[in-house]
Write a protein that holds these residues in place. Structure first.
Motif, PDB file in Angstrom:
ATOM      1  N   GLN A  91      -8.511   0.451  -0.741  1.00 59.40           N
ATOM      2  CA  GLN A  91      -8.749  -0.816  -0.049  1.00 59.40           C
ATOM      3  C   GLN A  91     -10.103  -0.781   0.663  1.00 59.40           C
ATOM      4  O   GLN A  91     -10.816  -1.762   0.708  1.00 59.40           O
ATOM      5  N   ASP A 145      -5.974  -1.037  -4.803  1.00 63.63           N
ATOM      6  CA  ASP A 145      -5.455  -1.607  -3.562  1.00 63.63           C
ATOM      7  C   ASP A 145      -6.413  -2.680  -3.063  1.00 63.63           C
ATOM      8  O   ASP A 145      -7.472  -2.372  -2.542  1.00 63.63           O
ATOM      9  N   SER A 177       0.836  -1.208   0.000  1.00 63.21           N
ATOM     10  CA  SER A 177       0.000   0.000   0.000  1.00 63.21           C
ATOM     11  C   SER A 177       0.866   1.253   0.000  1.00 63.21           C
ATOM     12  O   SER A 177       0.540   2.235  -0.661  1.00 63.21           O
TER      13      SER A 177
HETATM   14 MG    MG Z   1      -2.427  -2.499   2.243  1.00 65.13          MG
END
Ligand code: MG
Ligand code: ATP
Lengths: 380, 266
Positions: A101, A177, A62
């Motif tokens: 994410q 992500d 990330s």
């Molecule tokens: Mg991550």
């Protein structure tokens, strides 16, 4: 100038080296205080690639993505997108879009408004934007939910809104992500193919972060395996699977049996390894750069092993053990075989017949053998 | 659903009775014909009429509303800025000290706040002539000071809960930072802003002690007028006034709570 061949048509610019890379990451490092989250990464990614970053939790995936998007300033190193240095370009001016994410849908806006947000910021006229949003919602099959708020959608629908929102500006580079992290297995597989379709039809370059190796295998043109802030191997899915360069990669991607051993014979076209823990001699039918008596590891995938009751011919490439456990998984069965040294070897066997009269059972004494070209020799 | 036990039922009834019987009796006696507050002598609305013809009370009510509105609005702006700094800015020197200090007015006795502000205003007037005398301005400043702390606390907790990637997503889609604040941050924390403002408004309307310290001639707030009247004996027109305030507050609370609920699809 001749236009380079499309990746979708089978071109491999990372081998041909004819194109200049679309994204050049050089010596990129990110430190949080004393802790190095991204450690001196150098990586080239080509136009229209679908590049997967794969690695365990906390390995810096990330963080790398956030540096590309401009949310995190690199401690050192450089990011270049389409020939332009990104050092002083703020996040809102970068030719990238990101799918988060957590999806990060704006809770106070409808699906439609969420998707249109990027266009409105670019000053696209209302009617143009409405048309594009309608097309995009059509693509992700959400037209009937246009007027809903994010909280009134299911997880999978939210994920598609997030995807639509990040795609609508047709960014040069799309960063995803863990895009499919929250989906169930079936929806996940459907969406994977949807992603590939969208990617091929829009010609966007994707960088996808995931910690699911199957997903990486299915989606990507190339995979970058990360460990503790470093990229340990980059390659096409079959390369990282069949020719891992380190034990970490071999173990991380798929399952693998690793035998530790020492070189007993080293020739130009073969190498022989004696393994104490396997109580076996391994013959590998290609040369390896090593020295006599050097410590090496021999890695072999469970599906490349064969079980038999009779002792295989020759004196190389088999081990002897007792079946410790059998796990039936429908399409295949997994056998755990215990060697005399206590080491466990995993073997998978596909279940071709509905009923196998000659099936192996617990506590059978068996031999496990393999082909001389089936495994890889790892120096680290 | 599980059947409620008799204990829960009784406890709830008693609790609500404890809270609401005084208020209900106040409302009932505001319609009392008799001048004696404790003896019921038939229904009448004369105290409401009397109230509407009382320039002192009407004037004080108007002043109180003005003060409450101004100080709630100022406290909203300042408190929100404070909360933003405390939550969004990277760690800076003295940050934890500051975030502790911003909540101090919540626990500080009103008498101390009132007294210290009075000393401050007197000192400031002596040094550079502002604020000239005490009155509406000084009350607004005083109320802003302690209401700000409430707003900061309410907004701070909302900001902490807010997913920061919402702001990043807006940036990512091409919005500049100020734009992100107005498009994303503000609407997301709006419920906290509404409740912070309403809280400040009621706190300001309600305050007697601090206002008594820092007010001057011609700037008596409603609580101050009521208090001085009650000292001469409770009169039914005060009941009428209280009833009006209760109705206004109840309407405000209902509006606020419908505003804050997430809208459902039809
Ligand atoms: Mg991550
Ligand atoms: N703002 C930060 N301050 C300090 N440390 C951080 C910060 N952001 C990330 N880290 C650390 O950097 C490391 C890498 O984090 P990152 O979020 O990139 O992991 P990841 O590979 O995405 O993991 P996951 O698969 O769990 O999402 C972690 O050890 C994390 O604790």
């Amino acid at each position: 100038m001749d236009t380079p061949q499309k990746i979708a048509n089978g071109a491999k610019p990372w081998i041909e080296q004819a194109e200049t890379p679309f994204i050049r990451i050089s010596n990129l490092t990110k430190k949080f205080g004393e802790f190095t989250a991204v450690d001196n990464i150098t990586l080239d990614i080509y136009r229209e690639e679908l590049f997967c970053l794969l690695g365990g939790s906390g390995c810096g995936k990330s963080t790398l993505l956030r540096m590309l998007a401009g949310f995190e300033n690199p401690t050192s190193g450089r990011v270049e997108i389409d020939g332009q240095d990104m050092a002083n370009v703020p996040a809102y001016a970068r030719p990238t879009n990101m799918m988060f994410q957590s999806y990060a849908l704006f809770p106070h806006m409808t699906v439609e408004k969420n998707v249109a947000y990027g266009l409105m910021r670019d000053g696209v006229s209302k009617s143009d934007a409405a048309d594009q949003v309608a097309d995009m919602l059509n693509l992700v099959q959400l037209s009937e939910f246009a007027k809903r708020k994010p909280e009134q959608l299911s997880g999978g629908q939210r994920q598609r809104v997030a995807l639509a929102r990040s795609l609508i500006k047709k960014p040069k580079l799309l960063l995803l992500d863990e895009p499919l992290g929250a989906l169930d297995k079936k929806l996940r597989e459907e969406t994977q193919f949807e992603l590939i379709n969208i990617q091929e039809s829009l010609g966007v370059t994707f960088i996808v972060v995931t910690h699911d190796q199957e997903e990486a295998m299915t989606l990507s043109t190339r995979i970058g395996v990360m460990d503790q802030g470093e990229i340990v191997q980059v390659g096409e899915p079959h390369e990282v699977y069949e020719f891992p360069q380190t034990r970490f990669v071999a173990d991380f991607i798929g399952s693998v049996n690793i035998f530790e051993g020492r070189v007993s014979a080293d020739a130009t076209d073969y190498v022989r390894i004696h393994s104490q823990e396997g109580d076996c001699d391994i013959h590998v039918s290609h040369g390896v750069s090593c020295t006599e008596n050097q410590k090496l590891w021999f890695a072999i995938r469970p599906e490349k092993l064969t079980i038999s009751r009779e002792k295989p011919r020759g004196k190389f490439n088999f081990v002897k053990g007792v079946i410790d456990e059998i796990a039936y998984q429908g399409n295949l069965s997994v056998y755990r075989i215990k060697l005399a040294s206590g080491k466990i070897v995993r073997v998978t066997k596909s279940n071709r017949a509905r009923h196998d009269g000659d099936a192996f059972s617990w506590d059978d004494n068996v031999y496990v053998s393999w082909d001389e070209a089936a495994g890889v020799v790892l120096a680290q | 659903m599980k059947k409620n036990s008799w204990f829960v039922t009784i406890a709830t009834t008693l609790g609500f009775a404890f809270l609401y019987i005084p208020i209900i009796s106040l409302i009932i006696f505001s319609f009392n014909k008799s001048k004696l507050v404790t003896v019921w002598a038939g229904f009448s609305t004369k105290w409401y009429a009397k109230l509407l013809n009382d320039p002192q009370i009407l004037g004080a009510a108007w002043i109180s509303l003005k003060i409450a509105f101004l100080s709630a609005s100022l406290a909203l702006i300042l408190g929100t800025l404070g909360a933003l700094v405390l939550v969004r800015f990277r760690r800076f020197h003295g940050k934890s000290l500051l975030s502790g200090m911003i909540t101090a007015p919540l626990v500080m006795p009103d008498v101390i706040i009132g007294l210290s502000l009075l000393l401050l205003f007197v000192g400031m007037e002596a040094m550079f002539g502002w604020p000239a005398g005490r009155g509406l301005t000084t009350i607004v400043i005083a109320h802003t000071t302690f209401c700000m702390a409430y707003v900061a606390v309410v907004v701070q907790s909302r900001l902490v809960d807010m997913d920061e990637s919402l702001e990043e997503a807006a940036l990512d889609l091409g919005a500049k930072p100020t734009r992100v604040f107005f498009d994303i941050t503000l609407p997301v924390i709006a419920p906290a802003l509404v409740s912070g403002w309403l809280l400040s408004f009621t706190l300001s309307l309600d305050d007697l002690v601090i206002a008594s310290f820092v007010s001057g001639p011609g700037a008596s707030t409603l609580p101050m007028v009521i208090f001085s009247k009650v000292r001469l004996g409770v009169s039914p027109d005060i009941n009428a006034l209280a009833t009006i305030i209760i109705v206004v507050v109840a309407i405000g609370v209902v509006i606020a709570s419908t505003q804050m609920k997430p809208k459902k699809v039809s």
